[in-house]
Design an enzyme around this catalytic site. Sequence first.
Site, mmCIF file in Angstrom:
data_model
loop_
_atom_site.group_PDB
_atom_site.id
_atom_site.type_symbol
_atom_site.label_atom_id
_atom_site.label_comp_id
_atom_site.label_asym_id
_atom_site.label_seq_id
_atom_site.Cartn_x
_atom_site.Cartn_y
_atom_site.Cartn_z
ATOM 1 N N CYS A 15 -33.642 2.777 -20.556
ATOM 2 C CA CYS A 15 -33.138 1.495 -20.065
ATOM 3 C C CYS A 15 -34.007 0.387 -20.672
ATOM 4 C CB CYS A 15 -33.186 1.441 -18.540
ATOM 5 S SG CYS A 15 -34.865 1.551 -17.863
ATOM 6 N N HIS A 77 -42.247 0.367 -13.712
ATOM 7 C CA HIS A 77 -42.068 0.603 -12.276
ATOM 8 C C HIS A 77 -42.636 -0.500 -11.397
ATOM 9 C CE1 HIS A 77 -42.098 4.648 -14.162
ATOM 10 N NE2 HIS A 77 -41.189 4.934 -13.258
ATOM 11 N N GLU A 130 -42.370 2.849 -8.148
ATOM 12 C CA GLU A 130 -41.686 1.591 -7.844
ATOM 13 C C GLU A 130 -41.716 1.306 -6.353
ATOM 14 O OE1 GLU A 130 -37.236 -0.249 -7.526
ATOM 15 O OE2 GLU A 130 -37.576 1.113 -9.216
ATOM 16 N N CYS A 198 -30.199 -1.390 -9.936
ATOM 17 C CA CYS A 198 -30.000 -1.859 -11.305
ATOM 18 C C CYS A 198 -28.655 -1.372 -11.834
ATOM 19 C CB CYS A 198 -31.135 -1.352 -12.204
ATOM 20 S SG CYS A 198 -30.904 -1.747 -13.952
ATOM 21 N N SER A 227 -36.964 10.906 -11.509
ATOM 22 C CA SER A 227 -36.040 10.866 -10.373
ATOM 23 C C SER A 227 -34.631 10.547 -10.853
ATOM 24 C CB SER A 227 -36.489 9.806 -9.359
ATOM 25 O OG SER A 227 -37.758 10.110 -8.846
ATOM 26 N N ASN A 228 -34.541 9.593 -11.767
ATOM 27 C CA ASN A 228 -33.254 9.220 -12.335
ATOM 28 C C ASN A 228 -32.608 10.408 -13.046
ATOM 29 O OD1 ASN A 228 -32.197 8.147 -15.325
ATOM 30 N ND2 ASN A 228 -31.230 7.132 -13.589
ATOM 31 N N SER A 270 -35.183 7.684 -18.864
ATOM 32 C CA SER A 270 -36.536 7.910 -19.376
ATOM 33 C C SER A 270 -36.552 8.867 -20.567
ATOM 34 C CB SER A 270 -37.423 8.484 -18.257
ATOM 35 O OG SER A 270 -36.832 9.651 -17.701
#
Length: 285
Positions: A15, A77, A130, A198, A227-228, A270
Amino acid sequence: MNPKDIEIDSNSGFCFGVVTAIRKAEEELERSGRLYCLGDIVHNAAEVERLRRKGLVTITHDDLERLHDVKVLLRAHGEPPATYEIARRNNIEIIDATCPVVLQLQRRIKSDAGSSGPLILIYGKPGHAEVNGLVGQTDGRAIVIRDMADLDAVDLSRDIRLYSQTTKSLDGFREIVAEIERRKLTLGGGFQWFDTICRQVANRMDKMREFAAAHDVVIFVSGTKSSNGKVLFSECRSVNPRSYMVAGPAELRDEWTAGARSVGICGATSTPAWLMKEVADALRD
């Protein structure tokens, strides 16, 4: 397998927040050959190792307390106010790569976080970098909600303001909102919620489902800490059971693609593009 039958998802990869953090790190490394980074710059071991070879040193918060007179990168983050205070005290120059979306969310939460104000709830993963930064804006008063079960331990009769970690599932956030609204019908009290997810991340969900459905087999490339990555891989599996997660080409197994006419390669926010290409090249070979 015919190389034409292997497609890399054009919507996958870093991203813009991660792109900016890595660009800032590389610029400083070009100048000085050494830079400290507070935590893994991105949740991908291969990319962290690539930058380590260029001179990037990953440190912990305990390390930060001991360092003086150096440059430290803060990754996308974000960090709590306490981190900036340590840097000021130790004469550490901060290279701040906090994602603009995260930075805006931090400021918003901080403005709502007075001791006599509403209860701040954050939909997110406890302990995530984050989330730690967001909770830090409230002097530790915010409560982190992982799922609806966590609501049972919250005094929902208070005035509440709900925010979300920027990379969480939009569907999951909506479920939390609906459940709080349902309980508020009997408990009373004010409730405001703010969709702070986001869209660059959230919009990948639908595109990821479409991509997974278009191929016989999906190879999802992601670091285990992301996590994403876990969320997006789950979306792939829900659409295409022949979806497999790998950290890199060494984890590929021949039987996964047996009989497949097409293979799609995708990844997390990521996941570096060069790593997805390496996986594609390994499949072609």
